[in-house]
Design a protein around this motif. Structure first.
Motif, short mmCIF file in Angstrom:
data_model
loop_
_atom_site.label_atom_id
_atom_site.label_comp_id
_atom_site.label_asym_id
_atom_site.label_seq_id
_atom_site.Cartn_x
_atom_site.Cartn_y
_atom_site.Cartn_z
N ARG A 283 1.77 1.76 -14.54
CA ARG A 283 0.94 2.83 -15.09
C ARG A 283 1.03 4.08 -14.22
O ARG A 283 1.12 5.21 -14.73
CB ARG A 283 -0.50 2.37 -15.23
CG ARG A 283 -0.73 1.39 -16.38
CD ARG A 283 -2.22 1.17 -16.63
NE ARG A 283 -2.85 0.50 -15.48
CZ ARG A 283 -2.94 -0.81 -15.34
NH1 ARG A 283 -2.42 -1.61 -16.27
NH2 ARG A 283 -3.52 -1.33 -14.28
N LYS A 284 0.96 3.90 -12.91
CA LYS A 284 1.01 5.05 -12.01
C LYS A 284 2.33 5.80 -12.09
O LYS A 284 2.36 7.03 -11.98
CB LYS A 284 0.75 4.59 -10.57
CG LYS A 284 -0.69 4.22 -10.27
CD LYS A 284 -0.88 3.85 -8.81
CE LYS A 284 -2.34 3.59 -8.48
NZ LYS A 284 -2.53 3.19 -7.05
N ARG A 285 3.43 5.07 -12.28
CA ARG A 285 4.75 5.70 -12.32
C ARG A 285 5.16 6.10 -13.73
O ARG A 285 6.21 6.72 -13.91
CB ARG A 285 5.80 4.74 -11.74
CG ARG A 285 5.53 4.26 -10.32
CD ARG A 285 5.42 5.40 -9.34
NE ARG A 285 6.59 6.27 -9.34
CZ ARG A 285 6.76 7.32 -8.55
NH1 ARG A 285 5.79 7.65 -7.71
NH2 ARG A 285 7.85 8.05 -8.60
N GLY A 286 4.36 5.76 -14.72
CA GLY A 286 4.66 6.15 -16.09
C GLY A 286 5.70 5.28 -16.78
O GLY A 286 6.35 5.73 -17.74
N ASP B 206 1.50 -4.18 -13.01
CA ASP B 206 0.95 -3.33 -14.07
C ASP B 206 0.41 -2.03 -13.50
O ASP B 206 0.58 -0.94 -14.09
CB ASP B 206 -0.16 -4.08 -14.81
CG ASP B 206 0.38 -5.13 -15.77
OD1 ASP B 206 1.60 -5.16 -15.99
OD2 ASP B 206 -0.44 -5.92 -16.28
N GLU B 207 -0.25 -2.10 -12.35
CA GLU B 207 -0.79 -0.91 -11.71
C GLU B 207 0.32 0.09 -11.37
O GLU B 207 0.21 1.29 -11.66
CB GLU B 207 -1.56 -1.29 -10.45
CG GLU B 207 -2.10 -0.09 -9.67
CD GLU B 207 -2.66 -0.47 -8.31
OE1 GLU B 207 -3.16 0.42 -7.60
OE2 GLU B 207 -2.57 -1.66 -7.93
N LEU B 208 1.37 -0.42 -10.77
CA LEU B 208 2.48 0.46 -10.41
C LEU B 208 3.14 1.05 -11.65
O LEU B 208 3.54 2.22 -11.66
CB LEU B 208 3.52 -0.31 -9.58
CG LEU B 208 3.09 -0.72 -8.17
CD1 LEU B 208 4.17 -1.56 -7.51
CD2 LEU B 208 2.78 0.51 -7.32
N THR C 49 0.84 -1.20 0.00
CA THR C 49 0.00 0.00 0.00
C THR C 49 0.87 1.25 0.00
O THR C 49 0.58 2.24 -0.69
CB THR C 49 -0.93 0.00 1.22
OG1 THR C 49 -1.74 -1.18 1.21
CG2 THR C 49 -1.83 1.22 1.22
N GLY D 298 1.99 2.45 -3.30
CA GLY D 298 0.96 2.89 -4.22
C GLY D 298 0.03 1.81 -4.73
O GLY D 298 -0.75 2.06 -5.67
N VAL D 299 0.06 0.62 -4.13
CA VAL D 299 -0.82 -0.46 -4.58
C VAL D 299 -2.20 -0.27 -3.97
O VAL D 299 -2.34 -0.10 -2.75
CB VAL D 299 -0.24 -1.84 -4.16
CG1 VAL D 299 -1.22 -2.96 -4.51
CG2 VAL D 299 1.11 -2.07 -4.84
N GLY D 300 -3.24 -0.30 -4.81
CA GLY D 300 -4.60 -0.11 -4.32
C GLY D 300 -5.13 -1.30 -3.56
O GLY D 300 -5.74 -1.15 -2.50
N ALA E 215 8.95 -1.37 -13.84
CA ALA E 215 8.00 -1.18 -12.75
C ALA E 215 8.39 -2.05 -11.55
O ALA E 215 8.36 -1.60 -10.40
CB ALA E 215 6.60 -1.51 -13.22
#
Length: 279
Positions: free
Chosen positions: A241-244, A237-239, A221, A224-226, A257
């Motif tokens: 996208r969030k970090r670009g 994949d989530e991280l 968390t 940045g993990v939801g 990532a």
């Protein structure tokens, strides 16, 4: 994972420890406080024999304090003094040096040569990237032990003078970390003991997510993990996208990532953690 990550010099390193153990009064074995068992060389005990030994638990500032306390008590139950240390600030180093004298007991007070007191001689040993040279620099307050990210950067035997009548022996060579039990490699990666150039970062990232989802989900968390309970692939994949970390066409660069996440965890940016507890 599981590729060789350093040259095969372990036998020479152990031979050097065995040959030089007779020159010193006590051995300081450096381990990572976040994984004291996995970050040890199990052969070290065999080569130093009955030489007094003290455990230096490096990077204690990154470990969970209550679990570190449990390790200190466990080592004492195994007849070994252990001291949490932070080589960056010097916290715990004085206690470690005091422990070296304590490990010798009355013998230390009688160390002499030609009727004159001689320095207490300490050998410092540990696996690559466990913080050995940084600890020596703090012990000696000299900065003369070379440090670096590459295993085996200490290339020659060095005697380094410390204050209060202490001499520290730094040996070249490479000891081998313990690689037993499930998840050993991911623990070593999260402690920064095995270099990131020697493993597939995406595979290691998946292993790290799986381990922390059960061990310390709040750390996921923190980076940045939801949903820490989501499948590891979706978390990476989530991280990304969030970090670009995107490639041409918008696809996530999963290797980048995963490596970013490992570095965040390894460097303590997601909080303090311990990867194992005493048995």
């Amino acid at each position: 994972m599981g590729r060789p990550w350093y040259p095969g010099h372990m036998a020479a390193a152990l031979r050097a420890v065995r040959e030089n153990a007779r020159l010193v009064d006590v051995v300081v074995e450096v381990v990572d406080a976040r994984g004291p068992e996995t970050s040890r060389d199990p052969a070290l005990s065999r080569v130093i024999g009955d030489k007094p030994r003290v455990i230096g638990m490096a990077r204690a500032d990154l470990a969970d304090p209550p679990i570190t306390d449990r390790w200190v008590k466990w080592f004492r139950s195994q007849d070994a003094l252990a001291f949490p240390v932070d080589a960056l600030t010097g916290a715990g180093v004085r206690d470690l040096l005091r422990g070296c004298r304590e490990a010798l007991g009355e013998r230390e007070a009688r160390l002499s040569r030609g009727g004159r007191p001689r320095p207490l001689r300490i050998m410092v040993a540990g696996v690559p990237n466990v913080g050995k040279s940084s600890l020596i620099n703090r012990m000696t307050s000299s900065g003369s032990a070379r440090t670096g990210a590459a295993p085996g950067i200490t290339r020659g035997k060095q005697w380094i003078r410390a204050g209060e009548g202490i001499e520290v022996l730094d040996l070249p060579g490479i000891l081998k970390h313990r690689e037993t039990g499930a998840g050993a490699q991911v623990k070593l990666a999260l402690m920064g003991i095995i270099p990131e150039t020697t493993y597939d970062t995406y595979e290691m990232g998946l292993e790290a997510v799986a381990l922390l989802a059960t061990l310390r989900p709040e750390m996921l968390t923190a980076v940045g993990v939801g949903d820490p309970a989501a499948p590891p692939e979706l978390i990476i994949d989530e991280l990304g996208r969030k970090r670009g970390f995107l490639m041409r066409g918008g696809e996530v660069d999963r290797g980048k990532a995963a490596l970013w996440m490992i570095k965040q965890l390894r460097d303590g940016r997601a909080g303090r953690f311990s990867l194992e507890t005493p048995s």
